[in-house]
Design an enzyme around this catalytic site. Structure first.
Site, PDB file in Angstrom:
ATOM      1  N   CYS A  84      30.961  34.155  36.422  1.00 14.11           N
ATOM      2  CA  CYS A  84      30.679  32.765  36.059  1.00 14.11           C
ATOM      3  C   CYS A  84      29.579  32.170  36.925  1.00 14.11           C
ATOM      4  O   CYS A  84      29.291  30.974  36.806  1.00 14.11           O
ATOM      5  CB  CYS A  84      31.946  31.915  36.152  1.00 14.11           C
ATOM      6  SG  CYS A  84      32.700  31.890  37.790  1.00 14.11           S
ATOM      7  N   TYR A  92      41.492  40.429  39.962  1.00 12.71           N
ATOM      8  CA  TYR A  92      41.400  38.984  39.689  1.00 12.71           C
ATOM      9  C   TYR A  92      41.913  38.728  38.270  1.00 12.71           C
ATOM     10  O   TYR A  92      41.241  38.100  37.444  1.00 12.71           O
ATOM     11  CB  TYR A  92      39.973  38.479  39.840  1.00 12.71           C
ATOM     12  CG  TYR A  92      39.240  38.959  41.062  1.00 12.71           C
ATOM     13  CD1 TYR A  92      39.382  38.318  42.295  1.00 12.71           C
ATOM     14  CD2 TYR A  92      38.387  40.059  41.005  1.00 12.71           C
ATOM     15  CE1 TYR A  92      38.696  38.758  43.419  1.00 12.71           C
ATOM     16  CE2 TYR A  92      37.688  40.504  42.119  1.00 12.71           C
ATOM     17  CZ  TYR A  92      37.845  39.854  43.320  1.00 12.71           C
ATOM     18  OH  TYR A  92      37.149  40.294  44.431  1.00 12.71           O
ATOM     19  N   GLU A 105      46.115  40.181  41.417  1.00 18.19           N
ATOM     20  CA  GLU A 105      45.724  38.774  41.378  1.00 18.19           C
ATOM     21  C   GLU A 105      46.238  38.085  42.638  1.00 18.19           C
ATOM     22  O   GLU A 105      47.371  38.323  43.074  1.00 18.19           O
ATOM     23  CB  GLU A 105      46.302  38.101  40.131  1.00 18.19           C
ATOM     24  CG  GLU A 105      46.316  36.587  40.139  1.00 18.19           C
ATOM     25  CD  GLU A 105      44.943  35.958  40.293  1.00 18.19           C
ATOM     26  OE1 GLU A 105      44.829  34.980  41.056  1.00 18.19           O
ATOM     27  OE2 GLU A 105      43.990  36.447  39.668  1.00 18.19           O
ATOM     28  N   ASP A 135      37.164  40.090  37.189  1.00 20.41           N
ATOM     29  CA  ASP A 135      36.763  38.735  36.805  1.00 20.41           C
ATOM     30  C   ASP A 135      36.905  37.844  38.031  1.00 20.41           C
ATOM     31  O   ASP A 135      37.821  37.026  38.120  1.00 20.41           O
ATOM     32  CB  ASP A 135      37.647  38.245  35.651  1.00 20.41           C
ATOM     33  CG  ASP A 135      37.236  36.883  35.119  1.00 20.41           C
ATOM     34  OD1 ASP A 135      36.212  36.334  35.592  1.00 20.41           O
ATOM     35  OD2 ASP A 135      37.924  36.363  34.229  1.00 20.41           O
ATOM     36  N   GLN A 186      40.491  29.454  30.668  1.00 19.72           N
ATOM     37  CA  GLN A 186      39.126  29.149  30.256  1.00 19.72           C
ATOM     38  C   GLN A 186      39.087  27.830  29.487  1.00 19.72           C
ATOM     39  O   GLN A 186      39.888  27.611  28.576  1.00 19.72           O
ATOM     40  CB  GLN A 186      38.576  30.281  29.392  1.00 19.72           C
ATOM     41  CG  GLN A 186      38.353  31.572  30.146  1.00 19.72           C
ATOM     42  CD  GLN A 186      37.186  31.496  31.107  1.00 19.72           C
ATOM     43  OE1 GLN A 186      36.311  30.649  30.992  1.00 19.72           O
ATOM     44  NE2 GLN A 186      37.165  32.406  32.075  1.00 19.72           N
TER      45      GLN A 186
END
Length: 413
Positions: free
Chosen positions: A369, A277, A298, A342, A248
Site C-alpha cells: 500500500c 501479515y 499475523e 501483505d 479494506q
C-alpha cells in the site's frame, strides 16, 4: 509564484525557487503556475499549499471535496484532479519510486513487463461512473470542542468540523454524523474518536472510542463485529470481522485483491503456502479454498481471532499469532512453494524479505500500500535473486495519493 513540476510520493508536486530551494506543493498539478503559501520550512526543503492558480492544467477540475483543499483536512489531496489524471499521477510516482528507491535493476525489470510504458494504475469497477465518490466503507472522525464530528487539519492536531464527506459510502452518509444538527452529538463527547462502518452485508455500525454506539437503546449485547461477503473465482467468501479491526475500505477492494493475489500466486493446489501479515483472513480463505496448505502469521491477536472464525471450515489451515520477523519466517516457512505477504505501510523490510528468499519459494506475492516501501522490499528481494514477474497497481483510494500494488516475484533466470 512558482511553476510546479512532476508529482512526488505523498500527494505533492515538486517546484524549485529561483535560489534552487525545493518546495513540495500540495493542491497543484504538474505544469501549473500557482501562488503558494509556505506551510513548513526545513533546512533542505519547504512545504507549501497552492492558494491561487494562475495557469491551470487541463486536468484540473472543480474539487469534489473543497474541505480537503488548501488549509483543510487531510485525505483528499487529489480531489481537484480529473480521475484519469489521478491514475497517471500515481503511475508516475510508482515508476519514479521504483527507480529512485528500488534501483535501476528493479525499474528495468518492471519496464520489461510493460514494454517500457510503465505500470498503469487501474480503476476499480464502478468508480468512473460514480466519479470516484462513495467508495469508502469505513471512515474515522474526531469530535471537536463544540461536539461536532470532523477530521484533523493536514499535518495538525486541530480538528475541523466537516459539513460533507463525499468519499464515504452512501450508507455512512445516511447515518447523519456530520453537521450542527447531527443527532449523534448527544452520544459522544469532545475529543471522542468515531468510527463508522458500512459492511457489505447488514446494517452500518458506529463506534465511539472503540465501543458500539446507537441513537436508541437496543436489547441484547452490543454488536462488536460486522459481516463481509466477497464474490470470488473460488466461490462466495464470508467473513466476520471486528468492527474496530482492519478491513479494506474501498467497497470493491476485497474482491479485487483476492483475484489479483490468486492470479499472481498461480496454482496453489497441494502447495505449502506461507502467508505473512495475514490479518483477519481476507487472503487466507481463498488460498485455502484454492487448495493451498496455508500457514499464516499475523501480529494482531484480535485479527487472528477473527481469522480463526473465518477459517472454521478449514481446520487444516495453520494460523499463528506473533511478530513477523526473519526468525518466524525461518521457523514457519520450511517447504513453502508460495509466500504471500501483505505488510503494513512501512513494508516487510530487508531482513524479512531476505528470510523469505532463503526459503527458495517458486513464487513470492507482495501486496503493498506504499510505493516507497514496495520499492525497498523489491530491492531486497532482487539482491537475493528474485525478480518481478508481474505487477498490477489498483486505485483503491480515489482522490488521494494512495494506491495498492500486487507484485509476483520469481527466481531470476
Amino acid at each position: 509564484m512558482v511553476t510546479v513540476g512532476a508529482p512526488a510520493h505523498g500527494g505533492h508536486c515538486v517546484a524549485r525557487l529561483d535560489d534552487g530551494r525545493v518546495v513540495f506543493v500540495r493542491h497543484a498539478l504538474p505544469g501549473e503556475t500557482v501562488r503558494v503559501r509556505i506551510t513548513e520550512q526545513r533546512s533542505k526543503y519547504w512545504r507549501a499549499d497552492a492558494v491561487e492558480v494562475l495557469e491551470p492544467s487541463a486536468d484540473r477540475v472543480p474539487s469534489v471535496w473543497p474541505e480537503a483543499g488548501p488549509g483543510g483536512v487531510g485525505g483528499g489531496e487529489l480531489a481537484h484532479v480529473a480521475l484519469p489524471a489521478q491514475r497517471r499521477w500515481k503511475a508516475t510516482v510508482l515508476a519514479d519510486t521504483l527507480r529512485r528507491i528500488g534501483g535501476e535493476q528493479v525499474a528495468e525489470d518492471v519496464a520489461a513487463l510493460t514494454g517500457g510504458a510503465g505500470a498503469e494504475v487501474e480503476a476499480l469497477p464502478g468508480d468512473d461512473e460514480a466519479g470516484g465518490l462513495g467508495t469508502r466503507t469505513r471512515v474515522d472522525l474526531t469530535v471537536d470542542g463544540a461536539g461536532r464530528a470532523g477530521m484533523y487539519r493536514f499535518r495538525s492536531h486541530e480538528v475541523l468540523a466537516l459539513r460533507e464527506m463525499p468519499l464515504a459510502h452512501p450508507a455512512l452518509l445516511e447515518l447523519g454524523l456530520l453537521g450542527e444538527d447531527a443527532p449523534w452529538r448527544r452520544v459522544w463527547r469532545p475529543g471522542a474518536r468515531v468510527e463508522a462502518v458500512a459492511p457489505s452485508t447488514g446494517e452500518p455500525m458506529v463506534l465511539v472510542d472503540g465501543e458500539a454506539a446507537a441513537l436508541r437503546r437496543r436489547s441484547g449485547p452490543p454488536r462488536r463485529a460486522v459481516r463481509e461477503r466477497v464474490e470470488s473465482s473460488v466461490g462466495e467468501l464470508t467473513y466476520r470481522v471486528s468492527a474496530a479491526g482492519f478491513w479494506q475500505v474501498h467497497r470493491q477492494a476485497p474482491r479485487t485483491l483476492v483475484e489479483a493475489v490468486l492470479d499472481a500466486a498461480g496454482s496453489v493446489a497441494g502447495a505449502r503456502v506461507l502467508e505473512l501479515y495475514s490479518g483477519a483472513g481476507l487472503l487466507t480463505l481463498p488460498l485455502a479454498r484454492a487448495g493451498g496448505a496455508v500457514v499464516s502469521l499475523e501480529g494482531a491477536e484480535g485479527a487472528v481471532r477473527d481469522a480463526r472464525r473465518n477459517l472454521h471450515e478449514h481446520p487444516e489451515v495453520d494460523l499463528h499469532a506473533g511478530r513477523v520477523d526473519a526468525a518466524a519466517v525461518r521457523t514457519l516457512g520450511g517447504g513453502a512453494g508460495v509466500v504471500v505477504l501483505d505488510p503494513p505501510r512501512v513494508g516487510a523490510g530487508a531482513e524479512v524479505m531476505s528470510a523469505v528468499a532463503d526459503l527458495a519459494p517458486e513464487t513470492i506475492v507482495h501486496v503493498a500500500c506504499d510505493p516507497a516501501a514496495l520499492a525497498r522490499d523489491l530491492r531486497a528481494a532482487r539482491e537475493k535473486g528474485y525478480v518481478v514477474r508481474s505487477l498490477h497497481a489498483y486505485d483503491l483510494f480515489p482522490h488521494t495519493h494512495h494506491f495498492e500494488v500486487v507484485a509476483a516475484l520469481g527466481r531470476a533466470g
